[in-house]
Design an enzyme around this catalytic site. Sequence first.
Site, PDB file in Angstrom:
ATOM      1  N   GLY A   3       0.842  -1.195   0.000  1.00 31.26           N
ATOM      2  CA  GLY A   3       0.000   0.000   0.000  1.00 31.26           C
ATOM      3  C   GLY A   3       0.878   1.246   0.000  1.00 31.26           C
TER       4      GLY A   3
ATOM      5  N   ASP B  73      -8.324  -1.533   1.626  1.00 32.74           N
ATOM      6  CA  ASP B  73      -8.965  -0.220   1.780  1.00 32.74           C
ATOM      7  C   ASP B  73      -9.308   0.448   0.439  1.00 32.74           C
ATOM      8  OD1 ASP B  73      -8.377  -0.697   4.423  1.00 32.74           O
ATOM      9  OD2 ASP B  73      -6.638   0.639   4.473  1.00 32.74           O
TER      10      ASP B  73
ATOM     11  N   ARG C 210     -33.826  -4.928  16.627  1.00 33.83           N
ATOM     12  CA  ARG C 210     -32.675  -4.185  17.139  1.00 33.83           C
ATOM     13  C   ARG C 210     -32.028  -3.335  16.045  1.00 33.83           C
ATOM     14  NH1 ARG C 210     -29.870  -9.204  20.369  1.00 33.83           N
ATOM     15  NH2 ARG C 210     -30.762  -8.714  22.405  1.00 33.83           N
TER      16      ARG C 210
HETATM   17  O1  F6P Z   1      -4.777  -0.888   5.626  1.00 28.85           O
HETATM   18  C1  F6P Z   1      -5.418  -2.085   5.880  1.00 28.85           C
HETATM   19  C2  F6P Z   1      -5.977  -2.129   7.279  1.00 28.85           C
HETATM   20  O2  F6P Z   1      -6.632  -3.365   7.454  1.00 28.85           O
HETATM   21  C3  F6P Z   1      -6.887  -0.967   7.643  1.00 28.85           C
HETATM   22  O3  F6P Z   1      -8.160  -1.086   7.089  1.00 28.85           O
HETATM   23  C4  F6P Z   1      -6.836  -1.029   9.145  1.00 28.85           C
HETATM   24  O4  F6P Z   1      -7.099   0.226   9.732  1.00 28.85           O
HETATM   25  C5  F6P Z   1      -5.419  -1.436   9.407  1.00 28.85           C
HETATM   26  O5  F6P Z   1      -4.930  -2.046   8.228  1.00 28.85           O
HETATM   27  C6  F6P Z   1      -5.246  -2.392  10.558  1.00 28.85           C
HETATM   28  O6  F6P Z   1      -3.886  -2.635  10.696  1.00 28.85           O
HETATM   29  P1  F6P Z   1      -3.255  -3.712  11.677  1.00 28.85           P
HETATM   30  O7  F6P Z   1      -3.038  -4.953  10.891  1.00 28.85           O
HETATM   31  O8  F6P Z   1      -1.978  -3.083  12.092  1.00 28.85           O
HETATM   32  O9  F6P Z   1      -4.208  -3.947  12.799  1.00 28.85           O
END
Ligand code: F6P
Length: 362
Positions: free
Chosen positions: A115, A141, A176
Amino acid sequence: MRYKSVGILTGGGDCPGLNAVIRGIVKTCLHFGIQAWGIKDGFGGLVENRIVPLSSQDISGILHRGGTILGTTNRDNPFHYPMQCKDGFAYADMSLQAIRNLTEKGIEALIVVGGDGTLYITNEFYQKYDLPVIGIPKTIDNDLPATERTFGFDTAVSIATEALDRLHTTAESHHRVMILEVMGRYAGWIALHAGLAGGADCILIPELPYMMESVLHKIQERITQGKRFSIIVVAEGAYPVGGEMTIARVVEGSAEKIRLGGIGNKLAYIIEEQGQLEARCTVLGHLQRGGSPTAYDRILATRYGVAAVEALNNGNIGCMVALQNDAITCVSIERVVGKPYNVPVDHDLIKKGRFIGICFGD
Ligand code: F6P
């Protein structure tokens, strides 16, 4: 064929389709008689010389498997590398060591799957050392510019959609409000797509700060119509007008210092306090990143893997392979890094969603 020996590195958070990319690269290398090398555990493995040759056996049976056979990490940056010292940690520039490790093995070019953060480092190697590099856009993302899709996104959306289908039946039975908190970091792509596919009544994304009154109004409107349940999808980075994102934890020494999380439970609390219905929150978390990629992601990842080797063969270096008008093309990595691709507030899915009564909290 310009390069006889090529390294492959997967960096940042894992993502469904990484193994499909690795397989696509290695198979294409075999086709052209190029030796492929796997760098273990992202840039950390490059600095620490954990580099192994990859053969046809190594990639056998991995197309459908989640994760990455190479391992990954989002902690290590060779240009700012954490070294243990007597007072804890100090940072050093280990980029030259990384280059030496490649040279020692005769590796002439590097394909990096990652990324924004990972591609930023990749570009630094290209700029400072003239290392021939190709980037492949990876993230659930979908927040990278210049490409219509990052691989992994489709799988994350499918998993979130299935979760919504399941929440729907229990929401209906118990009357709910069911809230699903999904990933996406500072972008709302997963929430937007899954919300539409899963029939959400409210979709809250970081690009459109929400007003709690709008959300409560939507729930009330549905009750008035005799619908005694509601479904809300909230992106982890969503926040109220005039408010802030909800941070689960601040982690020092990590590239991404802030871990988002908790907004769904906050919403559930407010809805129960002020509304007439019980509310529950499900945080989907890393389930969105684990397991098998969808057919779409397997195909896209394979196309990216093949195209990366083709780009090297054509001397198209310093670029990222990208999907544009359903064709694979190459864009300069420079054009991509540090420019997050967020949901435009006038995106067609938002416009269409409004026509079918979805509340975006604004
Ligand atoms: O960038 C991918 C992602 O899964 C995001 O959507 C999320 O905020 C983050 O990485 C979580 O990262 P980690 O693996 O460090 O918990």
